[in-house]
Write a protein that holds these residues in place. Structure first.
Motif, short mmCIF file in Angstrom:
data_model
loop_
_atom_site.label_atom_id
_atom_site.label_comp_id
_atom_site.label_asym_id
_atom_site.label_seq_id
_atom_site.Cartn_x
_atom_site.Cartn_y
_atom_site.Cartn_z
N VAL A 41 0.83 -1.20 0.00
CA VAL A 41 0.00 0.00 0.00
C VAL A 41 0.86 1.25 0.00
N GLY A 42 0.40 2.27 -0.71
CA GLY A 42 1.08 3.56 -0.69
C GLY A 42 0.44 4.52 -1.66
N GLU A 43 0.81 5.79 -1.56
CA GLU A 43 0.30 6.79 -2.47
C GLU A 43 0.83 6.56 -3.88
N SER A 44 0.24 7.23 -4.85
CA SER A 44 0.77 7.20 -6.20
C SER A 44 2.18 7.76 -6.19
N GLY A 45 3.09 7.06 -6.87
CA GLY A 45 4.49 7.50 -6.91
C GLY A 45 5.35 6.97 -5.79
N SER A 46 4.79 6.09 -4.94
CA SER A 46 5.58 5.56 -3.82
C SER A 46 6.51 4.42 -4.22
N GLY A 47 6.33 3.88 -5.44
CA GLY A 47 7.23 2.82 -5.90
C GLY A 47 6.60 1.44 -5.98
N LYS A 48 5.29 1.35 -5.80
CA LYS A 48 4.61 0.05 -5.78
C LYS A 48 4.71 -0.66 -7.13
N SER A 49 4.34 0.03 -8.19
CA SER A 49 4.34 -0.58 -9.52
C SER A 49 5.75 -0.88 -10.01
N VAL A 50 6.71 -0.04 -9.63
CA VAL A 50 8.11 -0.30 -9.99
C VAL A 50 8.57 -1.59 -9.34
N THR A 51 8.15 -1.81 -8.09
CA THR A 51 8.48 -3.05 -7.40
C THR A 51 7.90 -4.26 -8.14
N ALA A 52 6.63 -4.16 -8.55
CA ALA A 52 5.98 -5.26 -9.27
C ALA A 52 6.68 -5.55 -10.58
N ARG A 53 7.04 -4.52 -11.31
CA ARG A 53 7.70 -4.71 -12.60
C ARG A 53 9.09 -5.30 -12.45
N SER A 54 9.73 -5.01 -11.34
CA SER A 54 11.04 -5.61 -11.07
C SER A 54 10.91 -7.11 -10.84
N THR A 204 -8.28 -21.67 -5.55
CA THR A 204 -6.97 -22.14 -6.03
C THR A 204 -5.87 -22.02 -4.98
N LYS A 205 -6.07 -21.14 -3.97
CA LYS A 205 -5.05 -20.86 -2.96
C LYS A 205 -3.76 -20.32 -3.57
N THR A 206 -3.89 -19.65 -4.70
CA THR A 206 -2.75 -18.99 -5.31
C THR A 206 -2.33 -17.82 -4.44
N ALA A 207 -1.04 -17.69 -4.16
CA ALA A 207 -0.55 -16.55 -3.40
C ALA A 207 -0.73 -15.28 -4.23
N ILE A 208 -1.09 -14.18 -3.56
CA ILE A 208 -1.35 -12.93 -4.26
C ILE A 208 -0.58 -11.79 -3.61
N LEU A 209 0.11 -11.01 -4.43
CA LEU A 209 0.67 -9.73 -3.99
C LEU A 209 -0.27 -8.67 -4.53
N PHE A 210 -1.03 -8.06 -3.63
CA PHE A 210 -2.11 -7.15 -4.00
C PHE A 210 -1.64 -5.72 -3.80
N ILE A 211 -1.40 -5.01 -4.90
CA ILE A 211 -0.87 -3.65 -4.85
C ILE A 211 -2.02 -2.66 -4.98
N THR A 212 -2.10 -1.71 -4.05
CA THR A 212 -3.22 -0.78 -4.06
C THR A 212 -2.86 0.47 -3.27
N HIS A 213 -3.66 1.52 -3.43
CA HIS A 213 -3.54 2.70 -2.56
C HIS A 213 -4.72 2.77 -1.60
N ASP A 214 -5.57 1.74 -1.63
CA ASP A 214 -6.82 1.74 -0.88
C ASP A 214 -6.72 0.79 0.32
N LEU A 215 -6.57 1.35 1.52
CA LEU A 215 -6.47 0.52 2.71
C LEU A 215 -7.78 -0.21 3.00
N GLY A 216 -8.89 0.32 2.53
CA GLY A 216 -10.16 -0.36 2.72
C GLY A 216 -10.19 -1.71 2.03
N LEU A 217 -9.64 -1.77 0.82
CA LEU A 217 -9.56 -3.03 0.10
C LEU A 217 -8.63 -4.01 0.81
N VAL A 218 -7.55 -3.50 1.35
CA VAL A 218 -6.60 -4.35 2.07
C VAL A 218 -7.28 -4.99 3.28
N ALA A 219 -8.07 -4.21 4.00
CA ALA A 219 -8.76 -4.73 5.18
C ALA A 219 -9.70 -5.87 4.82
#
Length: 323
Positions: A41-54, A204-219
């Motif tokens: 979780v983080g604001e736009s520009g915090s590096g979340k998508s860059v992490t995923a692409r890496s 499926t019990k597939t592990a998921i890395l869920f990237i978002t800026h919305d803490l409500g979705l995380v909860a």
């Protein structure tokens, strides 16, 4: 106990131009175990998508990009191992935040799903066609035979996102990276997509890395969460611990910014980033922090464990405020 499936160790990513260097990800460490849903979780520009692409190999060292650290998938370093492409194509799948631009506009939906089965599973065209229809049904697409003959521009954003999920699941991945999969959708469709991802996870019990800026979705969706700010993880732990006992001022600011339906709760937005950092501070949140301590001016905060499984990067043990 579930074993570590994805283990990121001290990942750093920077981008260079003719004038300066931007540090998008700084010394990031994160673990996703098999069968877990972990939120980033983080604001736009915090590096979340860059992490995923890496993780999936869309970023690599070049004249303008520097990537360091280790990204271990089942013990194999995706940043160094020669089998990275094979692992990415067979074991890891990614859902992007802009589904329409992620689909190929010149091929039908059926062709793009069928290709996954033909290339990765070595199926014949007729069998792959049948499997493509089946998987469209699994993601709750009505009239799948008709949708399979259509092109991406003929579908709504929510429908395209369902197709992206279908393509990801066609590979039967062990890890699914969902990069803000509901961002471009309206609230009703967001709820449908989140419900679909949850149903697929429970099946499926597939592990998921869920990237978002919305803490409500995380909860609603995640077991663990990592809070990212200015390229660093500043707090991480079980979702229940983070929401009940947030420690970092940035985490508290995000939680206090969540509107609560039916309650007359005044929102407390965080100060905007004004550019630059304090000359004596190595804390990226210093210019916006409302809980500045004496040590913040002189010392870089370490990542400490304040309770089992709950980590924070802050001088929280020093209770003397400078404000």
């Amino acid at each position: 106990m579930n074993q570590d499936l994805l283990k990121i160790e001290h990942l750093s990513v920077s981008f260079k131009n003719s004038k300066d260097q931007t540090h998008a990800v700084r010394d990031l460490s994160l673990t996703v175990k098999g069968g877990e849903v972990v939120g980033l979780v983080g604001e736009s520009g915090s590096g979340k998508s860059v992490t995923a692409r890496s993780i999936v190999g869309l970023l690599s060292n070049s004249k303008k990009t520097a990537v360091s650290g280790r990204v271990l998938f089942k013990g194999q370093n995706l940043l160094m191992n020669q089998e990275r492409k094979r692992l990415n194509s067979q074991k890891i799948a990614m859902i992007f935040q802009d589904p329409l631009n992620s689909l190929n506009p010149v091929y039908t939906i059926g062709h793009q799903i069928r290709e996954v089965f033909m290339v990765r599973k070595k199926m014949g065209k007729a069998i792959a066609n049948a499997r493509a229809i089946d998987i469209l049904k699994k993601v709750d697409i009505q009239s799948p035979e008709t949708i399979a003959r259509q092109y991406p521009h003929q579908l709504s954003g929510g429908m395209c996102q369902r197709v992206m999920i279908a393509i990801a699941l066609a590979a039967e991945p062990e890890l699914l990276i969902a990069d803000e999969p509901t961002t471009a959708l309206d609230v009703t469709i967001q709820a449908q997509i989140l419900k679909l991802l949850y149903q697929l996870y429970t099946t499926t019990k597939t592990a998921i890395l869920f990237i978002t800026h919305d803490l409500g979705l995380v909860a609603q969706f995640c077991h663990f969460v990592a809070i990212m700010q200015e390229g660093q993880i500043v707090e991480k732990g079980r979702v229940s611990d983070i929401f009940k006992n947030p420690q970092h001022p940035y985490t508290k600011g995000l939680i206090n910014s969540i509107p609560v339906l039916g309650k007359k709760k005044r929102l407390n937005p965080m100060p905007l980033y004004q550019g630059g950092v304090h000359p004596n501070s190595s804390c990226s949140f210093f210019p916006r922090c409302t809980e500045i301590k004496r040590r913040c001016e002189k010392e870089t905060p370490e990542f400490i464990e304040i309770e089992p499984g709950h980590f924070v990067r802050c001088h929280i043990e020093d209770g003397v405020s400078l404000l």
